[in-house]
Design an enzyme around this catalytic site. Structure first.
Site, short mmCIF file in Angstrom:
data_model
loop_
_atom_site.label_atom_id
_atom_site.label_comp_id
_atom_site.label_asym_id
_atom_site.label_seq_id
_atom_site.Cartn_x
_atom_site.Cartn_y
_atom_site.Cartn_z
N GLN A 57 15.93 -0.93 119.28
CA GLN A 57 16.82 -1.97 118.74
C GLN A 57 17.91 -2.38 119.73
OE1 GLN A 57 16.57 1.09 117.37
NE2 GLN A 57 18.58 2.00 117.09
N GLY A 60 17.88 -5.78 122.07
CA GLY A 60 18.33 -7.09 121.65
C GLY A 60 19.55 -7.09 120.75
N HIS A 61 20.10 -5.93 120.45
CA HIS A 61 21.24 -5.84 119.50
C HIS A 61 22.35 -5.02 120.12
CE1 HIS A 61 23.32 -5.08 115.63
NE2 HIS A 61 22.67 -6.16 115.23
N PHE A 62 23.12 -5.44 120.96
CA PHE A 62 23.18 -6.72 121.64
C PHE A 62 23.19 -6.44 123.13
CE2 PHE A 62 25.29 -7.36 117.58
CZ PHE A 62 24.65 -8.48 117.09
N LEU A 67 24.93 -2.21 119.74
CA LEU A 67 25.44 -1.72 118.46
C LEU A 67 24.24 -1.36 117.57
CD1 LEU A 67 28.12 -4.45 117.63
CD2 LEU A 67 28.53 -2.17 118.56
#
Length: 155
Positions: A57, A60-62, A67
């Site tokens: 995750q 792309g987050h972020f 986060l």
């Protein structure tokens, strides 16, 4: 509806990830509990999630400011709750899935390097098919997230 005769007896703590995988159907990348460190049958459980930078995750987050997504924090709390329900000897066999998420609040960000301490308290069981759990996620003694999680049995 069949009763789960294979529900394990009171486990020896801590429960390692291999034991947790024997209780829950989740696998990578959605197995979000590394260890169960406290357990009171039919009442509560406390688990640990070590948040690492190499989790998918964070691509792309972020980018540049990773986060942990709130939905994954909620899922981690739910998995600890799933351990409580799965170990109850009088619960029917089947898959427990989300039926609702109430009063969830996020209080602080969770980032790679954090250790989430995930608490689940069983609030109610209705007709052996519906469960309500109060979940909390803490980092360094600070509340990161909390809320009520509702589960329904899918046979």
């Amino acid at each position: 509806m069949t009763v789960n005769p294979d529900a394990p007896a009171l486990p020896t703590l801590p429960l390692a990830v291999e034991t947790i995988q024997g209780l829950l159907p989740h696998r990578y990348p959605f197995a979000l509990v590394d260890r169960i460190i406290d357990y009171v049958p039919g009442e509560r459980a406390v688990g640990i999630k070590n948040v690492t930078f190499n989790e998918p995750q964070f691509q792309g987050h972020f980018p540049g400011r990773p986060l942990m997504p709130g939905v994954l924090i909620v899922e981690a709390m739910a998995q600890v709750g799933g351990v409580i329900v799965t170990l109850m000897p009088d619960m029917p066999q089947g898959l427990f899935v989300f039926a609702g998420i109430d009063q969830v609040r996020f209080r602080r960000p969770v980032v790679p390097g954090d250790q989430l301490v995930l608490s689940a308290q069983l609030l109610s069981v209705k007709r052996r098919r519906f469960c309500k759990i109060q979940g909390e996620a803490m980092v360094d003694g600070q509340l990161a997230a909390s809320g009520e999680l509702l589960f329904s049995l899918v046979e």
